[in-house]
Write a protein that holds these residues in place. Structure first.
Motif, short mmCIF file in Angstrom:
data_model
loop_
_atom_site.label_atom_id
_atom_site.label_comp_id
_atom_site.label_asym_id
_atom_site.label_seq_id
_atom_site.Cartn_x
_atom_site.Cartn_y
_atom_site.Cartn_z
N GLN A 1 33.28 39.99 44.16
CA GLN A 1 33.70 40.60 43.11
C GLN A 1 35.07 40.46 44.68
O GLN A 1 35.38 41.05 44.32
CB GLN A 1 33.00 42.67 43.52
N PRO A 2 35.69 39.55 43.59
CA PRO A 2 37.18 39.19 44.85
C PRO A 2 38.54 40.08 43.79
O PRO A 2 39.39 40.60 44.56
CB PRO A 2 37.62 37.87 44.54
N ASP A 3 38.59 40.94 43.03
CA ASP A 3 39.27 41.97 42.50
C ASP A 3 39.36 42.91 43.00
O ASP A 3 40.06 43.57 43.01
CB ASP A 3 39.31 42.07 40.73
N ARG A 4 38.46 43.58 43.79
CA ARG A 4 38.42 44.94 43.91
C ARG A 4 38.51 45.36 45.17
O ARG A 4 39.44 44.49 46.27
CB ARG A 4 36.46 45.16 44.75
N SER A 5 39.24 46.31 46.01
CA SER A 5 39.77 46.67 47.35
C SER A 5 38.77 45.92 47.97
O SER A 5 37.69 45.73 48.17
CB SER A 5 40.23 48.48 47.04
#
Lengths: 140, 140
Positions: free
Chosen positions: A75-79
């Motif tokens: 999930q590359p968009d998470r922090s």
DNA sequence: GCTTGATCCTCTAGCGGCTAGAGAATGTAG
DNA sequence: CTACATTCTCTAGCCGCTAGAGGATCAAGC
């Protein structure tokens, strides 16, 4: 995208075939696609994923931590705060092992240094083992 | 010389009851004498022996090495050269673990330091794991 | 004597992270 | 068509314990 059999994946990653199957079982690698004859097939993405796993294992991360890291990597968009926490916890574990090992090293070294190379009855190695009170640190 | 039940031996040494039974099974502790009701009884010598075992385990000696050390301790007139060798081998193992752990510590620390605390997609922790080529040392 | 609860017994199974082997089905090369 | 390699599943083993089942025995209080 290529259809690699498990042996080719093994060669490309340096991970043994039974270990790859074990990782699938353990939920680190996905359930592999199968040929008509029921053989596992892998893609270059699987090569990357397995290299990630291998590298993390080499760095001492536990399988459970790797599962979490892989979940994050998907999930590359998470922090990335969570990844940071996992790594920090791991670092603390490494540091505490280091501290323990360093104390043990000193103790065993001292034990050896004091050995007069005579009879077992006079041997410091044996005596120190028999009596924790003769240790310098109490880290153990 | 006292007749201690296994629980008393456990308290005196800090070794758990099932572990004592395991040590008997593994040949570190002798087959214990039994009461009429089939309960194990121990003497103060057994307390000493178990303390020896425990201390050696705490110092990281493997069960097999301890078996050898105990065999030596039982023959006080022999040369202690063998005990010395066992301890030196163990020291070398500790040192090699230390070297590895130190390298890992540096690598994980660097990984954490480089993390910009942004998105997973940019996270150095994840990237480094995905690519061994980004490591400083090749100790792993 | 009788009940309660602690201690003890043996036996089996589980942990992590693989590794090894059996026995059978496929794949590939000569 | 015959070898031999690779793959499959399944089970069991490694270390050093640890946990739990199910049963026997103990010491203390009433």
């Amino acid at each position: 995208m290529r259809d690699l059999p498990i042996g080719a994946l093994s060669e490309r990653t340096g991970v043994k075939v039974p270990t790859i199957r074990y990782y699938e079982q353990a939920g680190l690698m996905p359930q592999a696609a199968r040929t008509e004859a029921n053989r596992r097939t892998y893609s270059t993405q699987d090569v990357d994923r397995l290299r990630f796993i291998r590298h993390a294992r080499e760095l001492g991360f536990e399988v459970d931590a790797i599962r979490q890291l892989l979940g994050l990597a998907d999930q590359p968009d998470r922090s990335c705060a969570e990844a940071d926490v996992i790594a920090r916890v791991h670092l603390r574990e490494i540091e505490s092992k280091l501290a323990r090992l360093t104390a043990l090293q000193a103790e065993v070294q001292r034990m050896i240094d004091e050995c007069a190379h005579g009879r077992v009855g006079d041997c410091r190695v044996i005596q120190v083992l028999a009596d924790h009170g003769q240790c310098v640190s109490d880290a153990h």
